[in-house]
Structure formats: C-alpha cells, structure tokens
Design a protein around this motif. Sequence first.
Motif, PDB file in Angstrom:
ATOM      1  N   UNK A  51       0.963  -0.888  -0.127  1.00  0.00           N
ATOM      2  CA  UNK A  51      -0.277   0.158  -0.449  1.00  0.00           C
ATOM      3  C   UNK A  51       0.912   1.597   0.664  1.00  0.00           C
ATOM      4  N   UNK A  52       0.634   1.739  -1.349  1.00  0.00           N
ATOM      5  CA  UNK A  52       1.344   3.174  -1.005  1.00  0.00           C
ATOM      6  C   UNK A  52       1.055   4.285  -1.551  1.00  0.00           C
ATOM      7  N   UNK A  53       1.526   5.619  -1.290  1.00  0.00           N
ATOM      8  CA  UNK A  53       1.152   7.164  -1.674  1.00  0.00           C
ATOM      9  C   UNK A  53       1.875   7.892  -2.582  1.00  0.00           C
ATOM     10  N   UNK A  54       2.001   9.150  -1.948  1.00  0.00           N
ATOM     11  CA  UNK A  54       2.090  10.110  -2.370  1.00  0.00           C
ATOM     12  C   UNK A  54       4.136  10.281  -1.707  1.00  0.00           C
ATOM     13  N   UNK A  55       4.331   9.297  -0.343  1.00  0.00           N
ATOM     14  CA  UNK A  55       5.750   9.278   0.338  1.00  0.00           C
ATOM     15  C   UNK A  55       6.364   8.374  -1.076  1.00  0.00           C
ATOM     16  N   UNK A  56       5.763   8.072  -1.861  1.00  0.00           N
ATOM     17  CA  UNK A  56       6.790   7.175  -2.966  1.00  0.00           C
ATOM     18  C   UNK A  56       6.739   8.263  -4.026  1.00  0.00           C
TER      19      UNK A  56
END
Lengths: 376, 528
Positions: B138-143
């Motif tokens: 699960x990823x978001x804008x940190x990636x």
Amino acid sequence: MGASNIITINGNKYDFENDETVLEVARRNNIDIPTLCHLKGTIPTGACRICVVEVDGARSLLASCTTPAANNMVVQTESPLVVESRKEILKFMLSSGNHNCAISNSFGENWTDFQLKVQEEDGAEELCPVWGDCELQNLAYRYQVTGDDHTATECKYPLEDVNPFIVRDFSRCILCGRCVQACNEVQVNNAIDFGYRGSDAKIIAAGDRALKDSDCVFCGECVQVCPVGALVEKDVRYNVRPWETEKVKTTCSYCGVGCQIYLHIKEDKVVKVTGADVAPNYGSLCVKGRFGYNFIDSPERLTMPLIRKDGELKEASWDEALGYVADKLGNIVKSDGPDSFGLLTSARMTNEENYIAQKFARAVVKTNNVDHCARL
Amino acid sequence: MTNTIGDIKDSDCIFIIGSNTSENHPVISTYIKRAVNNGTKLLVADPRKIKMAELSDLWIRQESGTDAALINGLMNVIIKEGLEDTKFIADRTSGYEEVKKTVEKYTPEYVEGITGIPADKIIKAAKMYGSAKAASIVYCMGITQHTSGTDNVKSLANLAMLCGNMGIAGGGVNPLRGQNNVQGACDMGGLPNVFPAYQPVVNEAAVKKVESIWNTTGLSNKVGMTATEMIPAAHDGTLKALYVIGENPLLSDPDINHAKKSLENLELLVVQDIFLTETAKTADVVFPSKCFAEKDGTFANTERRVQRVRKAVSAPGEAKTDWEITCELAQKMGYDMKYNNCEEIFNEITQVTPSYGGLSYQRIDEVGIHWPCPTAEHPGTPILHTEQFPIGKGNFFPIEHRDPAEMPDDEYPLRLTTGRLLYHYHTGTMTRKSEGLNERASEGFVEVSFEDAKKYELEDGTPVKVSSRRGEIELKVQVSEKAVNGTVFIPFHFTEAAANLLTNAELDPVSKIPEFKICAVKIKKAAA
C-alpha cells in the motif's frame, strides 16, 4: 450446507450454514428478532438480552445473537416467556435516566415534573432529541411498556458537549456497548470502553476524559450505531428530525476511497451525513466525510461570473463572461497557435466533466495541453 | 489499486510505504487495522512515526528520498534467503536476471548507509514481506512525490513480482488515490499524452477512432504539456492562456512564488471553481460552478470502482455544472458541443473508453463496478493481472538509488517533508470552511522531534521562521513523537503558512511530479 442442517423457528423449518447463529438464520428468513447491542461485523456480546428466544430443552432463555444454530433445534421467537422477558428488560432501561419520549402513560402523574427536569438538563424545550428515531422507543411501543413499574433512577454523569461534533448524553445511554464495538472492532481507534462497575457503569474515553482529550478522531461511527439518544451529532441535536429530511445517496467528495454516503436534506440544505451500508465503506466514514459538509452552503461560495475590470474582479452575466473568454481565447489561439493554450482539469470533478474538459482542449482548441493535479 | 479495498482482509502481510493511511485514507486504514487484529502482519516504512507505525509489527524508518535503495535492499535479502517466487518469475515476467544483478550490491549493510535503517531490521522486514503467502503493498505520495518517483513505483512492482504477489487475492501494488476522482480524471484522458482509457495521442489509430466518434478532424497527435510544465511555459511566454477548472495551483504547486509570477505573465487566466481560491483571485475571468452535492455524474475511486454522484441540493446563485460551462464556452467559440444531461455524456464516454464500455447508470445504480468492464455482460474486474499483464509478461526494471534533488547541507541542515492532516483536505478550500474541523486543526505548524527542539531551543508553540532556498514562512512549533531527528514536517493546507513556498519544484523526469517530500530547510526562532 449439509442436508441435516435444519432448524425450526416458530414452527417453520429452515436450512442454516455451519457458523450461523440463531439470529442470523432468523434475519436471513425475515423473522424479526429485536436487538439493541448487536452490531453487524463485530463479535456478539449478548449484553442487552433483548434478542432472547425460547429453545426447546434449554433451561433458560438464550440470547439468539450468541447461540449457534444447531440441527433439530426448535426455537420460539415471540413466546409469552420471551415477550415477558423483553418487557422486563425494557422497563429497567426506560426507568433509568432521561427517556422522555412520552410513551404511553410513562411516569404517570410525575410526567410534567420529569419532563421539566429533563428540559432543564438538556437546555431544550422539546422531547428527546431522537424522538421517532430511537430503537428503544420503538421497542417500548412494540411491547407496550413504560418505566413506571420501577423507581426512576437518575443519571450520575453530566452531558458532554465540549467538542465540535458529538454530544455525549449519558442520561440516555443504555450501555448496550455498540459504540465501544464500533470504535474498537470496526474503526479500531480504541478510544472508548466500558468504565466503572455496577450502577456506576459508563462508557468512557481514556481515563474518563472528554472525547476531545482522548484518542478519538471523530469518525462518528459511534454516533451512527447508537440505538438511542446517547450519541448525537452536535449540529443535528434538536435541529434536525428525521421526518423533516430526505436522504440522497451519493459518493463522498474528499479522498479517493469513494465512500458511499447519504446526504440528509432539510429545506434544500445538507444538514447531516451518514455512511451507506454498501461497498467500499459499509457504513464507515471519517471526520471529513461525516462532519465536513459546511462548505456546501458557505456564504463564500461563488454565485456569479466575475470579470476583471480596472484591476478588480466584478460581477458579470454569463453571456458577457463566456463571450469575453471565447473572444480572447479565440484570438490567442489564432495568433499563437493551439499549443499556446493550456487546460487544467480537476480530480475533484466528475468523470463526465473531466471528459468534457479534455474534449474541449482536444476537439475545440486542438491541443493536448490538458492535465490535472494527480501529481500534487 | 491492482486489488480492491475489501481485498485487504485477505492479506497475510501488508506493507505500507509512504502512506499516512489513518489520516489521509481513514476508512482504508480501518480495513488494515481490522486485518492486523485478525493476525495479518503489518510492516510500515515511513520517515515519520505515524499512527500506522505505532500499530505495526515492524516500523522501519528510512530517510526521506531513499525508498528505491530500501526496496532494493529488501529484494537483496529475499533473493539471498530464497524467498522469491521462481514459478511466477519464470511464467509471468521478464528481465529478472538484470534486477537480480542490480540488487546484489544493495546488501543490508550498504542500504543501512543510505537509508539509516539498521541492517538487521532490513533483514527482518524482507523476511516478513517475503515469507507471507499473500502480501499487499500500500503506497501513496510518500513514494511518488520525489524526483525518483517513477523509479520508486517500478521498484515496488519489482518487489511484488519477485514474490508472486500480483494477480492474487490479498496481494497487489495498491496506490491510494488522494483525491476523490483522480482515478477518473486520468481514465477520462485528463492527461497530456493520452485520450480516455489511456489511448496514446501519438497513436494514429487512436486519433482516427476519437475523431470519428467526436465527428471532427485535426486532433493533435503531439503530446501536450503537464501541469508542472505549463507553469514554466507561462513564465517564458510560450503559454498565453490557461483555463483552470477546480484546481488551486497557487497553494498546491511547489515553489509558489515562481508559480505566481508565471500566472501573472499570462494573457488570459480563466478559473472555474466553487470558491474564490488563491488562484481565482488572480484570474481575468472566474466562472462559478456547482459542488458535488449539487450535481449528477460519476466518480471512479482508488480501486477503479465507478460510482454514482447524485444531486441533493440546489446550487447558490447562478452557479452552473462544470460540463455545462465548458460546453457553453465551446458553443460560443463555434463548436457544437451540446448534451441534455450527464447521462448522455456518460454514454458517449463508454464509446470512447473501452474499459468503461459495459457500464451504464443503470448498472451502477446500487453498487459501483470496477473497470475494466468492456461489455454489458462483463461483471467488472476487482483484481487486475490475474492471468497476464496488459503487455503480456511483466517487466522487471533494474533501478539504482539516486539522491533527492536537494540534500541538507550546512546552511539548510534539516529535511522538510510535507503532507496532509486528518482534519483538513488538500488546499483547505472546503475543510477550512468548517468551524468544527478548524477547531480541531486551526493553523499550520512545523512538527519537530524532541531532540531537534532541544538542539534549536524550541518549545511547543514557539513561533519560528522556516526557510528554504525558495522562500520563508512563519509558523509555530509542534514538538511531536511522530517526528524523527533531522526531519521536520509541515502540512500544506494553510495559505497563511504555505508549505509550498518552501518546496522544491524539481520534477521526476518521467512523471513530472514535483519533489514535495524532501527539500532542505533551516529553522530559527521568529523575532519576538
């Protein structure tokens, strides 16, 4: 499902799955067993005892929410014994705290005094804030009981309204524990729990503090599942009654989860939001989705087109504003080419609107300079 | 998301990286927290000790901007331990050998030197993800919000394929979409390089097809500018007119000072919005539009589920639906673009957009359907890539770590990362109109660790100036257990202390996303 999984409820035979409870089999077959503490998706506690049923061969009445269905089990859901038991439980609940919903004959001659006392404590001149929207009241009508048989007991804990969203009214709490399960098992915020014992029992937030000073994140799941008037949205309490509103199902406009919500409408205004019990959120919401709707009728909303004249934005008609843009844009595209135009469409708009926006850039202006804020 | 939100419950291990899930996607976080209660392992990689880190089985704390190195390190250990899925690699992928060679040097010790995560924790994390039967990323804008954003995403795809976690229940690579209809805006071709359904504008057949449905000719087959390229183009004068719908670049864009100068340079700026945003205030013409509660239509959520939006209340004054405004403008410009209602538009969408081909308002009336849904009989696709990838075999891409565009130095010694708070949303245009939400979070702040607070002699509430090479803002200190020494966090919702006056406008070379998640800043007490 094996051929031997047969249960008899109220004289009719039903199949059941191996892990089903009596309550689940009954509900699946539209047999109405009332519940107060039961909360879908959580581990049944059997706390309220309203869902008791009579089972042949059992020594006492059994809570249907915790009793597994068994082969050849014979169940009565509304036998005289069951009804008597439910009535007793309801009478006790009605006699403790401020259940001022004017059910028939309640509090007999003391009715007026009681009502005035509650009104003073509530700071309101109306009957209970969830009158007509209360599962306890529904059951009191259904079983025709009042709290008069028992000595009325007063609530020991004052109302808490020191946060912007939720009013906790302990005088109307029946300690069913649905809110505790919603907080700990559904939202897993672990902000509230049962505290104190016996007649001192109370739903408390960490160390019996106010919600605003606890781990509470104001998702409001507890408010949505509360069967009585113990937990009510602050803006809704005494301002909105269910018969004054209409509900429209739509999709939340904040993050990308796409929670399904009901907008509750009173006089053409959104006055409350609840979660719809379908995918992807199955009733759950967050603080923004449930309580962040005030922007809709904010006085700061734009109501007229604006055109900059002498350095200032001034109101204009649609015809004037659209004409101004069409002329100026037409000239720019004519002199500098289609790629001198750019369009930022929006991740906040509908698919239909995004489609039209990119079609405008591509088909009307003939440029692919179209993008949106996915990256920001 | 390759998988669905509900599918999270089937994971044996959830790996959250670069997503502050409980604040930004609270309802998805409930799925993860319930799974953890039922025994699913939770691995969290984040530069801040966010709530999900507290709830995790293992929190690994990488320096912001070192994700690719971390993921290579995890793959190094997984291969060394023999935890890779050899069958999946052989049957479903290509290019594995190159990646295997690339990650050889990313030993736990080497990666510790880049990320700051102790080697033994990298090994533990790799085993946790690698040994799970089905593991979900699960990823978001940190990636993504890094100059290495594209590389980071490819690295996560490498990791998922390495362990055979694609196309299975409880697995997948699952980006969480931050805005209600980012998915739909992309699906609808709100991008400079593709028509609806990601059909490339450079593909002659796609151009012909769209021209025929739209009954027009002369569509451009040249890739257009991204939002982050339009701003510099406005600055140098090649972009003369900009039509901004429902966006607020003067708060959401990096390096706001530069963005503002660029927009001032335009000959025509048209803004269409529900409020007079920071950007609308600088416009030549402003069109008032309806908000979600005032109109019909559809949104596509982060799990590709197309869902209905329904009108509930009347709009204020003379505000109009966005599509009506755009169509009326088209007509004023002599182009016949006319629809009686949005269902007519949706039906045209289903012709242009193969993945929406089988959808109709009737089919999604009760519950939304996941695209691809090519025909009226198709049930929709909850899990992608179950049989094969759209291109056949999945490509492994060898990725090397690259430093962020701006690293801390003697003058600007701290790393700044930005993001959202639970109580506010993006540029605050909507949430800051709510008294209640403002009561819970009334102003911007800079989150500082206890030790850094001591080092710079700051206390909770101390007014400070935070500055970067691009700008300076004044706000108060919040000393927090979430912060880790050397990194500060500022939410970007607040125009009066706009984090994006500080951020770096350097872009990822492929996706053109700005590096919001790391730049160098310094902090000092504001003059009393």
